[in-house]
Design a protein around this motif. Structure first.
Motif, PDB file in Angstrom:
ATOM      1  N   THR A 251      -0.663 -11.883   0.441  1.00  0.00           N
ATOM      2  CA  THR A 251      -1.702 -11.839   1.390  1.00  0.00           C
ATOM      3  C   THR A 251      -0.955 -12.142   2.636  1.00  0.00           C
ATOM      4  OG1 THR A 251      -1.763 -13.932   1.334  1.00  0.00           O
ATOM      5  CG2 THR A 251      -3.112 -12.602   0.300  1.00  0.00           C
ATOM      6  N   GLU A 252       0.702 -12.451   3.027  1.00  0.00           N
ATOM      7  CA  GLU A 252       1.211 -12.447   3.697  1.00  0.00           C
ATOM      8  C   GLU A 252       1.025 -10.765   4.691  1.00  0.00           C
ATOM      9  OE1 GLU A 252       4.569 -15.352   4.306  1.00  0.00           O
ATOM     10  OE2 GLU A 252       3.396 -16.371   2.772  1.00  0.00           O
ATOM     11  N   ASN A 253       0.719  -9.997   4.007  1.00  0.00           N
ATOM     12  CA  ASN A 253       1.175  -8.367   4.765  1.00  0.00           C
ATOM     13  C   ASN A 253       0.309  -7.574   5.071  1.00  0.00           C
ATOM     14  OD1 ASN A 253       4.111  -8.867   6.287  1.00  0.00           O
ATOM     15  ND2 ASN A 253       4.973  -9.241   4.239  1.00  0.00           N
ATOM     16  N   TYR A 254      -0.423  -8.003   3.955  1.00  0.00           N
ATOM     17  CA  TYR A 254      -1.467  -6.816   3.740  1.00  0.00           C
ATOM     18  C   TYR A 254      -2.723  -7.438   3.440  1.00  0.00           C
ATOM     19  CZ  TYR A 254       2.185  -4.005   1.928  1.00  0.00           C
ATOM     20  OH  TYR A 254       4.165  -3.915   1.314  1.00  0.00           O
ATOM     21  N   ALA A 255      -3.657  -6.363   4.444  1.00  0.00           N
ATOM     22  CA  ALA A 255      -5.503  -7.136   4.000  1.00  0.00           C
ATOM     23  C   ALA A 255      -5.951  -6.508   3.348  1.00  0.00           C
ATOM     24  CB  ALA A 255      -5.998  -6.505   5.977  1.00  0.00           C
ATOM     25  N   PRO A 256      -7.527  -6.728   2.385  1.00  0.00           N
ATOM     26  CA  PRO A 256      -7.554  -5.728   2.096  1.00  0.00           C
ATOM     27  C   PRO A 256      -7.712  -4.267   2.044  1.00  0.00           C
ATOM     28  CG  PRO A 256      -9.062  -7.856   1.604  1.00  0.00           C
ATOM     29  CD  PRO A 256      -7.686  -7.619   3.124  1.00  0.00           C
ATOM     30  N   ASP A 257      -8.262  -4.496   3.417  1.00  0.00           N
ATOM     31  CA  ASP A 257      -8.529  -2.732   3.884  1.00  0.00           C
ATOM     32  C   ASP A 257      -7.400  -1.882   3.878  1.00  0.00           C
ATOM     33  OD1 ASP A 257     -10.707  -3.338   3.780  1.00  0.00           O
ATOM     34  OD2 ASP A 257     -11.169  -3.714   6.104  1.00  0.00           O
ATOM     35  N   ASP A 258      -6.088  -2.988   4.541  1.00  0.00           N
ATOM     36  CA  ASP A 258      -4.421  -1.572   3.615  1.00  0.00           C
ATOM     37  C   ASP A 258      -4.586  -1.561   2.555  1.00  0.00           C
ATOM     38  OD1 ASP A 258      -4.603  -2.638   6.781  1.00  0.00           O
ATOM     39  OD2 ASP A 258      -3.483  -4.733   5.846  1.00  0.00           O
ATOM     40  N   LEU A 259      -5.118  -1.967   1.516  1.00  0.00           N
ATOM     41  CA  LEU A 259      -4.460  -1.764   0.319  1.00  0.00           C
ATOM     42  C   LEU A 259      -5.039  -0.490  -0.224  1.00  0.00           C
ATOM     43  CD1 LEU A 259      -4.081  -5.606  -0.504  1.00  0.00           C
ATOM     44  CD2 LEU A 259      -1.727  -3.593  -0.614  1.00  0.00           C
ATOM     45  N   LEU A 260      -6.286  -1.006  -0.324  1.00  0.00           N
ATOM     46  CA  LEU A 260      -7.375   0.247  -0.834  1.00  0.00           C
ATOM     47  C   LEU A 260      -6.173   2.076  -0.841  1.00  0.00           C
ATOM     48  CD1 LEU A 260     -10.969  -0.444  -0.168  1.00  0.00           C
ATOM     49  CD2 LEU A 260      -9.603  -0.650  -2.380  1.00  0.00           C
ATOM     50  N   GLY A 261      -6.573   2.938  -1.683  1.00  0.00           N
ATOM     51  CA  GLY A 261      -6.008   3.802  -1.498  1.00  0.00           C
ATOM     52  C   GLY A 261      -4.338   3.948  -1.481  1.00  0.00           C
ATOM     53  N   ARG A 262      -3.997   2.820  -1.227  1.00  0.00           N
ATOM     54  CA  ARG A 262      -2.575   2.734  -1.086  1.00  0.00           C
ATOM     55  C   ARG A 262      -1.845   2.768  -2.761  1.00  0.00           C
ATOM     56  NH1 ARG A 262       0.958  -0.215   2.513  1.00  0.00           N
ATOM     57  NH2 ARG A 262       2.586   0.565   2.426  1.00  0.00           N
ATOM     58  N   GLN A 263      -0.530   3.820  -2.981  1.00  0.00           N
ATOM     59  CA  GLN A 263       0.039   3.420  -4.315  1.00  0.00           C
ATOM     60  C   GLN A 263       1.282   3.076  -3.983  1.00  0.00           C
ATOM     61  OE1 GLN A 263       0.915   8.451  -4.594  1.00  0.00           O
ATOM     62  NE2 GLN A 263       0.255   8.016  -6.438  1.00  0.00           N
ATOM     63  N   ILE A 264       1.013   2.239  -5.500  1.00  0.00           N
ATOM     64  CA  ILE A 264       2.016   1.362  -5.510  1.00  0.00           C
ATOM     65  C   ILE A 264       2.600   1.844  -7.255  1.00  0.00           C
ATOM     66  CG2 ILE A 264       1.102  -0.492  -3.869  1.00  0.00           C
ATOM     67  CD1 ILE A 264       0.302  -0.978  -7.887  1.00  0.00           C
ATOM     68  N   ALA A 265       3.726   0.517  -6.967  1.00  0.00           N
ATOM     69  CA  ALA A 265       4.331   0.504  -8.252  1.00  0.00           C
ATOM     70  C   ALA A 265       4.365  -0.571  -9.492  1.00  0.00           C
ATOM     71  CB  ALA A 265       6.442   1.171  -8.573  1.00  0.00           C
ATOM     72  N   ALA A 266       4.007  -0.520 -10.206  1.00  0.00           N
ATOM     73  CA  ALA A 266       3.852  -1.656 -11.176  1.00  0.00           C
ATOM     74  C   ALA A 266       5.161  -1.834 -12.287  1.00  0.00           C
ATOM     75  CB  ALA A 266       2.740  -2.273 -11.421  1.00  0.00           C
ATOM     76  N   VAL A 267       5.032  -2.333 -13.080  1.00  0.00           N
ATOM     77  CA  VAL A 267       5.270  -2.752 -14.759  1.00  0.00           C
ATOM     78  C   VAL A 267       4.510  -2.802 -15.577  1.00  0.00           C
ATOM     79  CG1 VAL A 267       6.962  -4.184 -16.349  1.00  0.00           C
ATOM     80  CG2 VAL A 267       7.953  -4.047 -14.280  1.00  0.00           C
ATOM     81  N   VAL A 268       4.140  -1.833 -16.389  1.00  0.00           N
ATOM     82  CA  VAL A 268       2.796  -1.942 -16.844  1.00  0.00           C
ATOM     83  C   VAL A 268       3.302  -2.166 -18.628  1.00  0.00           C
ATOM     84  CG1 VAL A 268       2.102   0.014 -15.445  1.00  0.00           C
ATOM     85  CG2 VAL A 268       3.329   1.046 -18.374  1.00  0.00           C
ATOM     86  N   ASN A 269       4.379  -2.515 -18.938  1.00  0.00           N
ATOM     87  CA  ASN A 269       4.560  -2.465 -20.396  1.00  0.00           C
ATOM     88  C   ASN A 269       5.277  -4.434 -20.532  1.00  0.00           C
ATOM     89  OD1 ASN A 269       7.083  -2.351 -19.348  1.00  0.00           O
ATOM     90  ND2 ASN A 269       7.329  -2.094 -21.409  1.00  0.00           N
TER      91      ASN A 269
END
Length: 123
Positions: free
Chosen positions: A64-82
């Motif tokens: 939340t410190e660096n991103y507003a919700p509107d900045d995040l929609l449609g953005r590609q990110i990396a995540a650990v899925v397992n």
């Protein structure tokens, strides 16, 4: 085990390439962002589309410190899925969204610098 977020911390213990391959890191697109007022630290509830057989997964992210919700929609990110899902209050976080600490210790998301197919695996 606690990992340091400090840029000056030494490298972690040596692992094998097979150990690295056990961690399944994929790219997904954020399709929904909701506030998470019940979290102990300020966070968002994210829904991330990894495409294919993984589909949409949920994640709690302290960004939340660096991103507003509107900045995040449609953005590609990396995540650990397992990793196993983790219960955070009434919310079940299914993936670990990845990022790096900025100079103040707030999270900067880890994402590709060009669009890639959702579900692409880090190698």
């Amino acid at each position: 085990m606690h990992l340091s977020h400090d840029a000056d911390s030494p490298a972690g213990p040596e692992i094998s390439f097979d150990d690295f391959l056990k961690v399944d890191i994929r790219v997904g697109t954020i399709v929904n962002v909701a506030p998470f007022p019940q979290a102990r630290k300020p966070a968002y509830q994210l829904e991330i589309d990894f495409g294919g057989s993984l589909g949409v997964r949920k994640s709690s992210a302290q960004i939340t410190e660096n991103y507003a919700p509107d900045d995040l929609l449609g953005r590609q990110i990396a995540a650990v899925v397992n990793f196993p899902p983790r219960q955070i209050g009434k919310f079940m976080s299914q993936v670990l969204t990845l990022g790096f600490a900025d100079h103040q210790g707030a999270v900067i998301l880890f994402s590709p610098d060009q669009a890639v197919p959702n579900g692409s695996r880090l190698f």
